[in-house]
Write a protein that holds these residues in place. Structure first.
Motif, PDB file in Angstrom:
ATOM      1  N   ASP A  78       2.449  43.409  28.879  1.00 32.78           N
ATOM      2  CA  ASP A  78       2.284  44.549  27.987  1.00 32.78           C
ATOM      3  C   ASP A  78       2.709  44.220  26.562  1.00 32.78           C
ATOM      4  OD1 ASP A  78       4.978  44.374  28.416  1.00 32.78           O
ATOM      5  OD2 ASP A  78       5.246  46.414  29.154  1.00 32.78           O
ATOM      6  N   THR A  79       3.297  43.037  26.356  1.00 34.62           N
ATOM      7  CA  THR A  79       3.560  42.502  25.017  1.00 34.62           C
ATOM      8  C   THR A  79       3.081  41.053  24.980  1.00 34.62           C
ATOM      9  OG1 THR A  79       5.805  41.749  25.557  1.00 34.62           O
ATOM     10  CG2 THR A  79       5.575  43.981  24.665  1.00 34.62           C
ATOM     11  N   ILE A  80       2.805  40.555  23.787  1.00 32.83           N
ATOM     12  CA  ILE A  80       2.311  39.183  23.642  1.00 32.83           C
ATOM     13  C   ILE A  80       2.918  38.573  22.380  1.00 32.83           C
ATOM     14  CG2 ILE A  80       0.244  39.980  22.386  1.00 32.83           C
ATOM     15  CD1 ILE A  80      -1.294  37.656  23.739  1.00 32.83           C
ATOM     16  N   GLU A  81       3.295  37.297  22.455  1.00 34.29           N
ATOM     17  CA  GLU A  81       3.855  36.568  21.321  1.00 34.29           C
ATOM     18  C   GLU A  81       2.960  35.370  21.001  1.00 34.29           C
ATOM     19  OE1 GLU A  81       8.119  35.907  21.386  1.00 34.29           O
ATOM     20  OE2 GLU A  81       8.339  37.370  23.016  1.00 34.29           O
ATOM     21  N   PHE A  82       2.700  35.150  19.718  1.00 37.43           N
ATOM     22  CA  PHE A  82       1.802  34.081  19.309  1.00 37.43           C
ATOM     23  C   PHE A  82       2.116  33.660  17.879  1.00 37.43           C
ATOM     24  CE2 PHE A  82      -0.050  38.247  18.670  1.00 37.43           C
ATOM     25  CZ  PHE A  82      -0.543  38.220  17.383  1.00 37.43           C
ATOM     26  N   GLU A  83       1.602  32.479  17.507  1.00 41.41           N
ATOM     27  CA  GLU A  83       1.795  31.980  16.153  1.00 41.41           C
ATOM     28  C   GLU A  83       0.575  32.294  15.294  1.00 41.41           C
ATOM     29  OE1 GLU A  83       2.969  27.887  16.064  1.00 41.41           O
ATOM     30  OE2 GLU A  83       4.728  28.215  17.353  1.00 41.41           O
ATOM     31  N   VAL A  84       0.840  32.525  14.012  1.00 39.76           N
ATOM     32  CA  VAL A  84      -0.205  32.876  13.053  1.00 39.76           C
ATOM     33  C   VAL A  84      -0.123  31.919  11.866  1.00 39.76           C
ATOM     34  CG1 VAL A  84      -1.162  34.703  11.597  1.00 39.76           C
ATOM     35  CG2 VAL A  84       0.064  35.302  13.705  1.00 39.76           C
ATOM     36  N   TYR A  85      -1.276  31.408  11.427  1.00 38.82           N
ATOM     37  CA  TYR A  85      -1.330  30.528  10.260  1.00 38.82           C
ATOM     38  C   TYR A  85      -2.361  31.091   9.276  1.00 38.82           C
ATOM     39  CZ  TYR A  85       1.402  27.331  13.082  1.00 38.82           C
ATOM     40  OH  TYR A  85       2.402  26.782  13.849  1.00 38.82           O
ATOM     41  N   ASP A  86      -1.932  31.277   8.036  1.00 37.31           N
ATOM     42  CA  ASP A  86      -2.796  31.895   7.024  1.00 37.31           C
ATOM     43  C   ASP A  86      -2.621  31.169   5.705  1.00 37.31           C
ATOM     44  OD1 ASP A  86      -3.865  33.729   5.003  1.00 37.31           O
ATOM     45  OD2 ASP A  86      -3.956  35.191   6.630  1.00 37.31           O
ATOM     46  N   HIS A  87      -3.698  30.605   5.201  1.00 35.89           N
ATOM     47  CA  HIS A  87      -3.641  29.822   3.960  1.00 35.89           C
ATOM     48  C   HIS A  87      -3.425  30.700   2.732  1.00 35.89           C
ATOM     49  CE1 HIS A  87      -4.304  26.306   1.462  1.00 35.89           C
ATOM     50  NE2 HIS A  87      -5.193  26.978   0.750  1.00 35.89           N
ATOM     51  N   TYR A  88      -3.818  31.984   2.839  1.00 39.52           N
ATOM     52  CA  TYR A  88      -3.795  32.860   1.673  1.00 39.52           C
ATOM     53  C   TYR A  88      -2.482  33.622   1.507  1.00 39.52           C
ATOM     54  CZ  TYR A  88      -8.784  31.925   1.842  1.00 39.52           C
ATOM     55  OH  TYR A  88     -10.002  31.305   1.878  1.00 39.52           O
ATOM     56  N   GLY A  89      -1.623  33.574   2.500  1.00 43.96           N
ATOM     57  CA  GLY A  89      -0.360  34.295   2.386  1.00 43.96           C
ATOM     58  C   GLY A  89      -0.096  35.152   3.605  1.00 43.96           C
ATOM     59  N   HIS A  90       0.433  36.340   3.359  1.00 39.55           N
ATOM     60  CA  HIS A  90       0.751  37.278   4.431  1.00 39.55           C
ATOM     61  C   HIS A  90      -0.528  37.713   5.141  1.00 39.55           C
ATOM     62  CE1 HIS A  90       2.070  41.161   6.204  1.00 39.55           C
ATOM     63  NE2 HIS A  90       3.211  40.526   6.335  1.00 39.55           N
ATOM     64  N   PRO A  91      -0.605  37.584   6.470  1.00 38.29           N
ATOM     65  CA  PRO A  91      -1.841  37.939   7.185  1.00 38.29           C
ATOM     66  C   PRO A  91      -2.167  39.419   7.028  1.00 38.29           C
ATOM     67  CG  PRO A  91      -0.042  37.527   8.730  1.00 38.29           C
ATOM     68  CD  PRO A  91       0.443  37.103   7.392  1.00 38.29           C
ATOM     69  N   PRO A  92      -3.351  39.756   6.550  1.00 45.51           N
ATOM     70  CA  PRO A  92      -3.685  41.155   6.277  1.00 45.51           C
ATOM     71  C   PRO A  92      -3.688  42.046   7.507  1.00 45.51           C
ATOM     72  CG  PRO A  92      -5.618  39.750   6.020  1.00 45.51           C
ATOM     73  CD  PRO A  92      -4.447  38.847   6.147  1.00 45.51           C
ATOM     74  N   PHE A  93      -3.956  41.473   8.694  1.00 50.16           N
ATOM     75  CA  PHE A  93      -3.997  42.326   9.886  1.00 50.16           C
ATOM     76  C   PHE A  93      -2.640  42.972  10.164  1.00 50.16           C
ATOM     77  CE2 PHE A  93      -2.969  38.174  11.910  1.00 50.16           C
ATOM     78  CZ  PHE A  93      -1.852  38.533  12.658  1.00 50.16           C
ATOM     79  N   ALA A  94      -1.566  42.361   9.656  1.00 46.76           N
ATOM     80  CA  ALA A  94      -0.226  42.898   9.892  1.00 46.76           C
ATOM     81  C   ALA A  94       0.029  44.186   9.120  1.00 46.76           C
ATOM     82  CB  ALA A  94       0.822  41.852   9.525  1.00 46.76           C
ATOM     83  N   ASN A  95      -0.865  44.534   8.191  1.00 48.08           N
ATOM     84  CA  ASN A  95      -0.686  45.744   7.398  1.00 48.08           C
ATOM     85  C   ASN A  95      -1.193  47.001   8.104  1.00 48.08           C
ATOM     86  OD1 ASN A  95       0.333  44.216   5.248  1.00 48.08           O
ATOM     87  ND2 ASN A  95      -1.724  43.838   4.444  1.00 48.08           N
ATOM     88  N   TYR A  96      -1.881  46.805   9.224  1.00 47.54           N
ATOM     89  CA  TYR A  96      -2.473  47.942   9.917  1.00 47.54           C
ATOM     90  C   TYR A  96      -1.659  48.315  11.154  1.00 47.54           C
ATOM     91  CZ  TYR A  96      -6.461  46.855   6.945  1.00 47.54           C
ATOM     92  OH  TYR A  96      -7.260  46.606   5.865  1.00 47.54           O
ATOM     93  N   GLU A  97      -1.715  49.591  11.498  1.00 41.01           N
ATOM     94  CA  GLU A  97      -0.944  50.075  12.644  1.00 41.01           C
ATOM     95  C   GLU A  97      -1.464  49.489  13.947  1.00 41.01           C
ATOM     96  OE1 GLU A  97       0.500  54.316  14.684  1.00 41.01           O
ATOM     97  OE2 GLU A  97      -0.809  54.319  12.920  1.00 41.01           O
ATOM     98  N   ASN A  98      -2.801  49.501  14.111  1.00 40.59           N
ATOM     99  CA  ASN A  98      -3.422  48.980  15.329  1.00 40.59           C
ATOM    100  C   ASN A  98      -4.581  48.069  14.947  1.00 40.59           C
ATOM    101  OD1 ASN A  98      -1.810  50.698  17.133  1.00 40.59           O
ATOM    102  ND2 ASN A  98      -3.032  52.378  16.309  1.00 40.59           N
ATOM    103  N   VAL A  99      -4.678  46.916  15.625  1.00 42.89           N
ATOM    104  CA  VAL A  99      -5.706  45.936  15.284  1.00 42.89           C
ATOM    105  C   VAL A  99      -6.319  45.318  16.535  1.00 42.89           C
ATOM    106  CG1 VAL A  99      -4.946  45.266  12.971  1.00 42.89           C
ATOM    107  CG2 VAL A  99      -3.853  44.248  14.959  1.00 42.89           C
TER     108      VAL A  99
END
Length: 217
Positions: A78-99
């Motif tokens: 019911d939870t998941i942990e993963f790594e994120v790599y983004d060349h442009y900076g802060h990943p934009p998907f993190a700005n949304y409540e649900n993705v």
């Protein structure tokens, strides 16, 4: 004959194993629990007193999300942990409540499929959908002339704009997004979406586009 049959069986097993590894993809609707940056540079000793340093050109994050709905794959938690790599900076998907997120497994670790996501919102029919052009994150060569059904949101999705761009854009990729009719109603400095593309169709766009070009499908 026995030797030929044995070779055939081995090739079949190898093909199945490759197919299973190829499709280690989890697609789900997630709600952010945490997103923490970390240094992805690596320093390894390649000889006595000799070290090799690998410097990451991307910003790196460790993400933890609550799984609200599985769309593809057999992820059980019911939870998941993963790594994120983004060349442009802060990943934009993190700005949304649900993705809607796309996460692949490689050598026992989970990684976000770079830049792939959709912000999603509840619909009146009990599903989830995303406003805007469903091909907005795809190279133009992947675009198909498909008219996806638009489903109505429980609540209108409103985005504040400045000179036609999202006011709260956090990186160049998000800043370059456009908000146009017929997907949005434009009035002064606001873009409003009352309908969006269902998650099953959004997944199909990725499956036939970026994910296919990356060899996931």
């Amino acid at each position: 004959m026995k030797r030929i049959n044995l070779m055939f069986i081995l090739l079949l097993l190898l093909s199945v194993a490759r197919g299973q590894d190829k499709n280690k993809l989890y697609v789900f609707i997630g709600h952010k629990i945490s997103l923490d940056s970390f240094d992805a540079s690596k320093k390894e000793e390649i000889g006595p007193g000799v070290f090799s340093t690998t410097i990451s050109m991307d910003n790196a994050y460790k993400a933890k999300y609550r799984v609200l709905k599985n769309v593809y794959g057999d992820y059980q938690g019911d939870t998941i942990e993963f790594e994120v790599y983004d060349h442009y900076g802060h990943p934009p998907f993190a700005n949304y409540e649900n993705v809607l997120l796309f996460v692949s497994e490689h050598n026992g670790k989970l990684y976000h499929e770079k830049y792939q996501y959709f912000d999603v919102y509840r619909t009146k029919n009990g599903s989830w959908a995303s406003p805007g052009d469903p091909y907005r994150f795809e190279p133009e060569v992947h675009r198909k002339e498909v008219a996806f059904d638009q489903v109505e949101f429980q609540k209108p999705v409103r985005i504040e704009l400045v000179n036609g761009r999202k006011k709260e854009a956090t990186n160049a990729m998000e800043f370059n997004m456009t908000y146009e009719e017929p997907y949005f109603e434009l009035k002064r400095n606001n873009a409003t979406a009352r309908k969006g593309t269902d998650v099953k169709d959004l997944f199909q766009v990725k499956k036939e586009g970026v994910l296919k070009s990356r060899g996931v499908f």
